[in-house]
Design a protein around this motif. Structure first.
Motif, PDB file in Angstrom:
ATOM      1  N   ARG A 127       0.834  -1.203   0.000  1.00 23.19           N
ATOM      2  CA  ARG A 127       0.000   0.000   0.000  1.00 23.19           C
ATOM      3  C   ARG A 127       0.872   1.256   0.000  1.00 23.19           C
ATOM      4  N   LYS A 128       1.976   1.214   0.731  1.00 23.79           N
ATOM      5  CA  LYS A 128       2.906   2.344   0.738  1.00 23.79           C
ATOM      6  C   LYS A 128       3.489   2.574  -0.654  1.00 23.79           C
ATOM      7  N   ALA A 129       3.775   1.479  -1.366  1.00 26.41           N
ATOM      8  CA  ALA A 129       4.333   1.599  -2.712  1.00 26.41           C
ATOM      9  C   ALA A 129       3.347   2.278  -3.655  1.00 26.41           C
ATOM     10  N   VAL A 130       2.064   1.926  -3.526  1.00 24.05           N
ATOM     11  CA  VAL A 130       1.029   2.560  -4.357  1.00 24.05           C
ATOM     12  C   VAL A 130       0.925   4.045  -4.026  1.00 24.05           C
ATOM     13  N   MET A 131       0.960   4.359  -2.743  1.00 24.14           N
ATOM     14  CA  MET A 131       0.881   5.760  -2.336  1.00 24.14           C
ATOM     15  C   MET A 131       2.087   6.547  -2.835  1.00 24.14           C
ATOM     16  N   ALA A 132       3.273   5.936  -2.776  1.00 19.16           N
ATOM     17  CA  ALA A 132       4.489   6.622  -3.226  1.00 19.16           C
ATOM     18  C   ALA A 132       4.429   6.936  -4.716  1.00 19.16           C
ATOM     19  N   GLU A 133       3.822   6.031  -5.485  1.00 19.72           N
ATOM     20  CA  GLU A 133       3.726   6.252  -6.929  1.00 19.72           C
ATOM     21  C   GLU A 133       2.733   7.354  -7.258  1.00 19.72           C
ATOM     22  N   ASN A 134       1.782   7.588  -6.366  1.00 20.42           N
ATOM     23  CA  ASN A 134       0.741   8.586  -6.622  1.00 20.42           C
ATOM     24  C   ASN A 134       0.820   9.779  -5.672  1.00 20.42           C
ATOM     25  N   THR A 135       1.975   9.953  -5.057  1.00 22.47           N
ATOM     26  CA  THR A 135       2.224  11.125  -4.220  1.00 22.47           C
ATOM     27  C   THR A 135       3.216  12.025  -4.938  1.00 22.47           C
ATOM     28  N   PHE A 136       2.887  13.296  -5.033  1.00 24.80           N
ATOM     29  CA  PHE A 136       3.732  14.237  -5.762  1.00 24.80           C
ATOM     30  C   PHE A 136       4.071  15.427  -4.869  1.00 24.80           C
ATOM     31  N   ILE A 137       5.283  15.910  -5.024  1.00 21.03           N
ATOM     32  CA  ILE A 137       5.733  17.100  -4.299  1.00 21.03           C
ATOM     33  C   ILE A 137       5.964  18.214  -5.311  1.00 21.03           C
ATOM     34  N   LEU A 138       5.247  19.307  -5.147  1.00 23.75           N
ATOM     35  CA  LEU A 138       5.429  20.477  -6.001  1.00 23.75           C
ATOM     36  C   LEU A 138       6.342  21.456  -5.275  1.00 23.75           C
ATOM     37  N   ALA A 139       7.543  21.637  -5.798  1.00 24.54           N
ATOM     38  CA  ALA A 139       8.518  22.551  -5.191  1.00 24.54           C
ATOM     39  C   ALA A 139       8.373  23.931  -5.826  1.00 24.54           C
ATOM     40  N   LEU A 140       8.263  24.943  -4.984  1.00 21.94           N
ATOM     41  CA  LEU A 140       8.061  26.313  -5.460  1.00 21.94           C
ATOM     42  C   LEU A 140       8.984  27.275  -4.731  1.00 21.94           C
ATOM     43  N   LEU A 152       7.607  19.409 -10.270  1.00 24.69           N
ATOM     44  CA  LEU A 152       6.798  18.376  -9.619  1.00 24.69           C
ATOM     45  C   LEU A 152       7.609  17.089  -9.576  1.00 24.69           C
ATOM     46  N   PHE A 153       7.723  16.501  -8.385  1.00 18.66           N
ATOM     47  CA  PHE A 153       8.509  15.284  -8.198  1.00 18.66           C
ATOM     48  C   PHE A 153       7.600  14.142  -7.758  1.00 18.66           C
ATOM     49  N   ARG A 154       7.861  12.955  -8.302  1.00 14.70           N
ATOM     50  CA  ARG A 154       7.138  11.761  -7.857  1.00 14.70           C
ATOM     51  C   ARG A 154       7.846  11.192  -6.634  1.00 14.70           C
ATOM     52  N   ALA A 155       7.086  10.912  -5.589  1.00 12.50           N
ATOM     53  CA  ALA A 155       7.678  10.422  -4.342  1.00 12.50           C
ATOM     54  C   ALA A 155       8.476   9.144  -4.563  1.00 12.50           C
ATOM     55  N   LYS A 156       7.955   8.248  -5.386  1.00  7.71           N
ATOM     56  CA  LYS A 156       8.629   6.964  -5.612  1.00  7.71           C
ATOM     57  C   LYS A 156      10.027   7.160  -6.182  1.00  7.71           C
ATOM     58  N   ALA A 157      10.182   8.134  -7.084  1.00 10.76           N
ATOM     59  CA  ALA A 157      11.493   8.385  -7.690  1.00 10.76           C
ATOM     60  C   ALA A 157      12.480   8.914  -6.656  1.00 10.76           C
ATOM     61  N   LEU A 158      12.009   9.793  -5.787  1.00  3.85           N
ATOM     62  CA  LEU A 158      12.887  10.350  -4.759  1.00  3.85           C
ATOM     63  C   LEU A 158      13.288   9.305  -3.728  1.00  3.85           C
ATOM     64  N   MET A 159      12.438   8.285  -3.567  1.00 12.36           N
ATOM     65  CA  MET A 159      12.693   7.261  -2.557  1.00 12.36           C
ATOM     66  C   MET A 159      13.501   6.089  -3.094  1.00 12.36           C
ATOM     67  N   PRO A 169      -3.497  27.226 -11.343  1.00  8.18           N
ATOM     68  CA  PRO A 169      -3.728  25.789 -11.105  1.00  8.18           C
ATOM     69  C   PRO A 169      -3.561  24.935 -12.356  1.00  8.18           C
ATOM     70  N   HIS A 170      -3.903  25.492 -13.517  1.00  8.92           N
ATOM     71  CA  HIS A 170      -3.790  24.723 -14.756  1.00  8.92           C
ATOM     72  C   HIS A 170      -2.348  24.306 -15.022  1.00  8.92           C
ATOM     73  N   ALA A 171      -1.396  25.146 -14.620  1.00 11.13           N
ATOM     74  CA  ALA A 171       0.013  24.813 -14.832  1.00 11.13           C
ATOM     75  C   ALA A 171       0.407  23.573 -14.035  1.00 11.13           C
ATOM     76  N   VAL A 172      -0.130  23.446 -12.827  1.00 14.15           N
ATOM     77  CA  VAL A 172       0.147  22.267 -12.007  1.00 14.15           C
ATOM     78  C   VAL A 172      -0.526  21.037 -12.613  1.00 14.15           C
ATOM     79  N   GLN A 173      -1.755  21.213 -13.099  1.00 14.15           N
ATOM     80  CA  GLN A 173      -2.488  20.091 -13.680  1.00 14.15           C
ATOM     81  C   GLN A 173      -1.762  19.514 -14.890  1.00 14.15           C
ATOM     82  N   ALA A 196      10.264  13.398 -12.503  1.00  6.76           N
ATOM     83  CA  ALA A 196      10.160  14.837 -12.257  1.00  6.76           C
ATOM     84  C   ALA A 196       9.749  15.545 -13.534  1.00  6.76           C
ATOM     85  N   ALA A 197       9.018  16.619 -13.376  1.00  4.48           N
ATOM     86  CA  ALA A 197       8.618  17.450 -14.512  1.00  4.48           C
ATOM     87  C   ALA A 197       8.617  18.899 -14.058  1.00  4.48           C
ATOM     88  N   CYS A 198       9.111  19.778 -14.907  1.00  2.96           N
ATOM     89  CA  CYS A 198       9.166  21.190 -14.533  1.00  2.96           C
ATOM     90  C   CYS A 198       8.384  22.021 -15.541  1.00  2.96           C
TER      91      CYS A 198
END
Length: 238
Positions: free
Chosen positions: A117-130, A203-210, A138-142, A156-158
């Protein structure tokens, strides 16, 4: 709803404390923290287009300084982390290390749930660094989230950023930023690895950072010339 998400905001004050004018041995929050507390109702009212009065924030002492927690109108939280540079390393890179470990290590990995379950959450958790001076819609984040959904291997995507204002320096910066985004990053992407995802709007994917040794490598203390170029030049470049 495919676009449903749970949202939480973290604001880091890299150097939030100063000596009190009344007591030379007492540390108090500086004017920038006081300004945020003072204008938070105005900011919330502007976003929601109505008069909003938030409850006073919860004040929590922490090993790194302190924390202010506001409950926003949508029941999500806005958390201001107040760093005392006498207790923890300051500057932007170490703030990023701090919130990555806090959000991913503490808030995600320490949850009392199954590893799968943690692995699924990590794949779908994102950190937006500003950065604090970034103005975005908001559209830019979407758009960044949509890229993550389309490619699960994307870490990651910028967004494309540009300065505002007029004058020769701004014109030069607009040209420099455009070249960096459309030419340099596009070329690096085709080669196979974008070397810099700027911390001002990424925007960073949690799974990639971990993944193994990603975060640990970024915590390397600079003691060689190459380290200063890799880790301290720009400070927020992943």
């Amino acid at each position: 709803d495919p676009d449903y998400y749970e949202f939480e905001v973290h604001v880091f004050f890299d150097d939030a404390f100063e000596l009190s004018d009344d007591n030379g041995e007492e540390m108090v929050v500086n004017r920038f923290v006081k300004q945020m507390v003072r204008v938070i109702d105005t900011a919330a009212s502007n976003v929601h287009q109505c008069n909003i009065r938030l409850k006073p924030p919860k004040k929590l002492p922490t090993p790194y300084g302190g924390r202010l927690v506001w409950q926003m109108p949508g029941k999500n939280k806005l958390i201001a982390h107040l760093k005392d540079k006498g207790k923890i390393r300051h500057r932007k890179r170490w703030s990023q290390v701090m919130y990555m470990y806090y959000l991913l290590g503490h808030k995600l990995m320490e949850l009392p749930i199954d590893v799968s379950r943690k692995a699924v959450m990590a794949e779908n958790t994102f950190i937006l660094a500003l950065d604090g001076d970034i103005n975005f819609r908001p559209h830019a984040v979407q758009l960044l989230v949509d890229l993550m959904k389309k490619n699960r291997g994307l870490g990651a995507a910028c967004g494309r950023i540009h300065p505002v204002g007029t004058g020769p320096m701004v014109w030069y910066q607009k040209f420099e930023y455009a070249i960096g985004h459309w030419l340099q990053k596009a070329t690096e992407h085709m080669i196979g690895c974008v070397l810099c995802s700027p911390g001002c709007f990424s925007l960073f994917r949690a799974k990639a950072l971990m993944d193994d040794n990603v975060m640990r490598r970024y915590t390397t203390r600079s003691d060689e010339a190459l380290h200063y170029v890799q880790y301290d030049q720009g400070e927020d470049r992943w």
